[in-house]
Every structure is written in structure tokens, then in C-alpha cells.
Design a protein around this motif. Structure first.
Motif, mmCIF file in Angstrom:
data_model
loop_
_atom_site.group_PDB
_atom_site.id
_atom_site.type_symbol
_atom_site.label_atom_id
_atom_site.label_comp_id
_atom_site.label_asym_id
_atom_site.label_seq_id
_atom_site.Cartn_x
_atom_site.Cartn_y
_atom_site.Cartn_z
ATOM 1 N N TRP A 116 3.591 -3.875 18.145
ATOM 2 C CA TRP A 116 3.607 -5.139 17.415
ATOM 3 C C TRP A 116 4.952 -5.832 17.565
ATOM 4 O O TRP A 116 6.006 -5.182 17.542
ATOM 5 C CB TRP A 116 3.353 -4.922 15.923
ATOM 6 C CG TRP A 116 1.943 -4.589 15.585
ATOM 7 C CD1 TRP A 116 0.926 -5.458 15.284
ATOM 8 C CD2 TRP A 116 1.369 -3.273 15.499
ATOM 9 N NE1 TRP A 116 -0.237 -4.775 15.028
ATOM 10 C CE2 TRP A 116 -0.007 -3.432 15.153
ATOM 11 C CE3 TRP A 116 1.863 -1.981 15.687
ATOM 12 C CZ2 TRP A 116 -0.864 -2.352 14.992
ATOM 13 C CZ3 TRP A 116 1.011 -0.901 15.531
ATOM 14 C CH2 TRP A 116 -0.344 -1.089 15.182
ATOM 15 N N LEU A 117 4.926 -7.173 17.699
ATOM 16 C CA LEU A 117 6.141 -7.958 17.587
ATOM 17 C C LEU A 117 6.598 -7.960 16.134
ATOM 18 O O LEU A 117 5.770 -7.882 15.223
ATOM 19 C CB LEU A 117 5.874 -9.408 18.027
ATOM 20 C CG LEU A 117 6.703 -9.946 19.207
ATOM 21 C CD1 LEU A 117 6.562 -9.060 20.418
ATOM 22 C CD2 LEU A 117 6.307 -11.380 19.521
ATOM 23 N N LYS A 119 7.957 -9.667 12.678
ATOM 24 C CA LYS A 119 7.645 -10.954 12.051
ATOM 25 C C LYS A 119 8.681 -12.008 12.441
ATOM 26 O O LYS A 119 8.354 -13.181 12.634
ATOM 27 C CB LYS A 119 7.582 -10.791 10.533
ATOM 28 C CG LYS A 119 6.516 -9.805 10.040
ATOM 29 C CD LYS A 119 5.124 -10.287 10.336
ATOM 30 C CE LYS A 119 4.051 -9.322 9.841
ATOM 31 N NZ LYS A 119 4.021 -9.169 8.389
ATOM 32 N N TYR A 122 8.024 -13.249 16.026
ATOM 33 C CA TYR A 122 6.793 -14.039 16.044
ATOM 34 C C TYR A 122 7.025 -15.423 15.432
ATOM 35 O O TYR A 122 6.619 -16.446 15.999
ATOM 36 C CB TYR A 122 5.674 -13.312 15.301
ATOM 37 C CG TYR A 122 4.357 -14.056 15.367
ATOM 38 C CD1 TYR A 122 3.512 -13.896 16.444
ATOM 39 C CD2 TYR A 122 3.991 -14.943 14.351
ATOM 40 C CE1 TYR A 122 2.316 -14.599 16.527
ATOM 41 C CE2 TYR A 122 2.800 -15.636 14.421
ATOM 42 C CZ TYR A 122 1.965 -15.466 15.506
ATOM 43 O OH TYR A 122 0.795 -16.170 15.579
ATOM 44 N N ARG A 144 7.786 -19.193 24.746
ATOM 45 C CA ARG A 144 6.328 -19.320 24.662
ATOM 46 C C ARG A 144 5.883 -20.425 25.598
ATOM 47 O O ARG A 144 6.393 -21.539 25.543
ATOM 48 C CB ARG A 144 5.922 -19.628 23.214
ATOM 49 C CG ARG A 144 4.432 -19.800 23.010
ATOM 50 C CD ARG A 144 4.065 -19.719 21.522
ATOM 51 N NE ARG A 144 4.662 -20.762 20.730
ATOM 52 C CZ ARG A 144 4.092 -21.934 20.464
ATOM 53 N NH1 ARG A 144 2.898 -22.216 20.960
ATOM 54 N NH2 ARG A 144 4.697 -22.819 19.704
ATOM 55 N N ILE A 179 0.602 -12.216 23.030
ATOM 56 C CA ILE A 179 0.701 -11.823 21.627
ATOM 57 C C ILE A 179 -0.443 -12.468 20.850
ATOM 58 O O ILE A 179 -0.660 -13.680 20.945
ATOM 59 C CB ILE A 179 2.046 -12.273 21.008
ATOM 60 C CG1 ILE A 179 3.226 -11.849 21.905
ATOM 61 C CG2 ILE A 179 2.192 -11.729 19.597
ATOM 62 C CD1 ILE A 179 3.352 -10.367 22.120
ATOM 63 N N THR A 181 -2.533 -14.371 18.253
ATOM 64 C CA THR A 181 -2.126 -15.515 17.415
ATOM 65 C C THR A 181 -2.490 -15.257 15.953
ATOM 66 O O THR A 181 -3.243 -16.022 15.341
ATOM 67 C CB THR A 181 -2.810 -16.812 17.901
ATOM 68 O OG1 THR A 181 -4.227 -16.588 17.927
ATOM 69 C CG2 THR A 181 -2.327 -17.227 19.267
ATOM 70 N N PRO A 186 0.822 -9.557 14.565
ATOM 71 C CA PRO A 186 1.360 -10.042 15.846
ATOM 72 C C PRO A 186 1.324 -8.947 16.917
ATOM 73 O O PRO A 186 2.338 -8.467 17.413
ATOM 74 C CB PRO A 186 2.789 -10.456 15.490
ATOM 75 C CG PRO A 186 3.154 -9.557 14.342
ATOM 76 C CD PRO A 186 1.885 -9.341 13.572
#
Length: 203
Positions: A116-117, A119, A122, A144, A179, A181, A186
Motif C-alpha cells: 500500500w502507498l 496516505k 497518495y 501522476r 495505484i 483510486t 491506496p
């Protein structure tokens, strides 16, 4: 005239009914809808396919805890490798360094994340399209680029999810990630660092 009107009315009714039950929406219909995502909870199993040149295997992630802190068991059956990873709350919230290789040793991360990324990363990617991350080489700017889609088997059914595509900037140690959305989840759905890891199933 009355019969013609009734025939047209019945035709429009059936056309609408069948279009609403279309299990494979067209690309234009899909992109007019909201993002397609999913949440994760304890007990869910994520199955990734890993490919490194001729070496291919599945990484199976079994979520034990998902919230301010994340805990999961992992297994690579072809490698006879298994263990547990705990991502502490501070890392879930604000890590910018990522662990990409799993060994049989249990891991307890206080300042890095995996799968997971964080927070923080993200939020920055969504708000300003750029963030700083270390994916195993060094701190790099990630940007991005576009939103795209990814097809998975989700609890026995085909599902198309929307992902943010992000890329490292510069010419060395290139990385590309997709990743999910979903701010509350995330999840790294795909990573390409010369080797690839792709989410193929959620059980």
C-alpha cells in the motif's frame, strides 16, 4: 397510430432494461461513471503475480488487520517462503520509503510501507500530481500521469478497477506503478521496476 406508439414504447423499455444489465460496459460508458474501486478488510486475500525475467511466481497476501495499522501474512509457494508483515500506524500514514522484497523473516515497519502507498504519498499525488518516494533505490520524484483501468478477479467475478498511473521522473532507476483510486485503500495494483508485480485476484 396507437399500435405504432405502443410498439415504440415497448421497444424503448426493453432496450433500457437490457442496457442496464450489460455486464461488460463499453469504454465510453465506463469512463462516464465514477471510479471503480474496492475496500479491503481483515480476511481478504490478495494474489499478485510476480515476474522477474524467467522467474515467475505468485505472492499471496492474507490481510490480518486493516486500519490505522496494517498487518498481513504472505506466502510464495513456489519459493517455499512465508512470513508476516506489520506496518505501524506512523508508516501507514506518512511513509515515503517502500519495501519490495519478501523473505521468511517477519517484518515490523515503523518508517516504510509495502503493498500500500502511504496516505501522505497518495494525498500528494491526488492533490498536486507529484510526490517524493523511495521505491528501493533512492528518493525520487513520482508524477501522476493518467488514469487507466486494470482487470482483476474480485471474489469470483471479473471486475474492472480504476487506477492512477504514476512514474518516476529522470532517466535512471525507472519505476512505474498503478495505484487503486481509493483513498481508504491506496493499494499498489501494479509495479514495474524491471521486474513486475501485478494484482490478479482478490479472494
Amino acid at each position: 397510430m396507437k399500435h405504432l406508439f405502443l410498439a415504440l414504447l415497448m421497444f424503448s423499455f426493453f432496450a433500457e432494461a437490457f442496457s442496464q444489465n450489460n455486464p461488460r460496459p463499453s469504454r465510453s460508458r465506463f469512463f462516464n461513471n465514477k471510479y471503480s474501486t474496492f475496500k479491503v478488510k481483515a480476511g481478504d486475500i490478495l494474489v499478485y503475480h510476480v515476474k522477474n525475467n524467467a522467474d515467475e511466481y505468485d505472492l499471496i497476501v492474507t490481510v490480518k488487520k486493516f486500519g490505522p495499522e496494517i498487518n498481513f501474512d504472505f506466502e510464495m509457494t513456489e519459493k517455499d517462503t512465508k512470513g508476516n508483515v506489520n506496518i505501524q500506524a506512523a508508516a501507514v500514514s506518512g511513509a515515503s520509503k517502500y519495501h519490495n522484497f519478501f523473505t521468511s523473516n517477519n517484518q515490523n515497519f515503523s518508517n516504510q510501507s509495502t503493498i500500500w502507498l502511504s496516505k501522505k504519498n497518495y494525498r500528494e499525488l491526488v492533490a498536486s500530481r507529484r510526490t517524493m518516494m523511495d521505491m528501493g533505490n533512492e528518493n525520487q520524484v513520482f508524477a501522476r500521469t493518467i488514469n487507466t483501468t486494470h482487470k482483476i478477479n474480485f471474489k469470483g467475478k471479473q471486475k474492472i478497477v480504476t487506477v492512477h498511473s504514476i512514474e518516476s521522473q529522470g532517466t535512471e532507476n525507472k519505476s512505474n506503478l498503478h495505484i487503486l483510486t481509493e483513498p481508504d485503500n491506496p493499494l499498489i495494483v501494479f509495479i514495474d521496476k524491471g521486474w513486475t508485480m501485478t494484482l490478479k485476484e482478490v479472494r
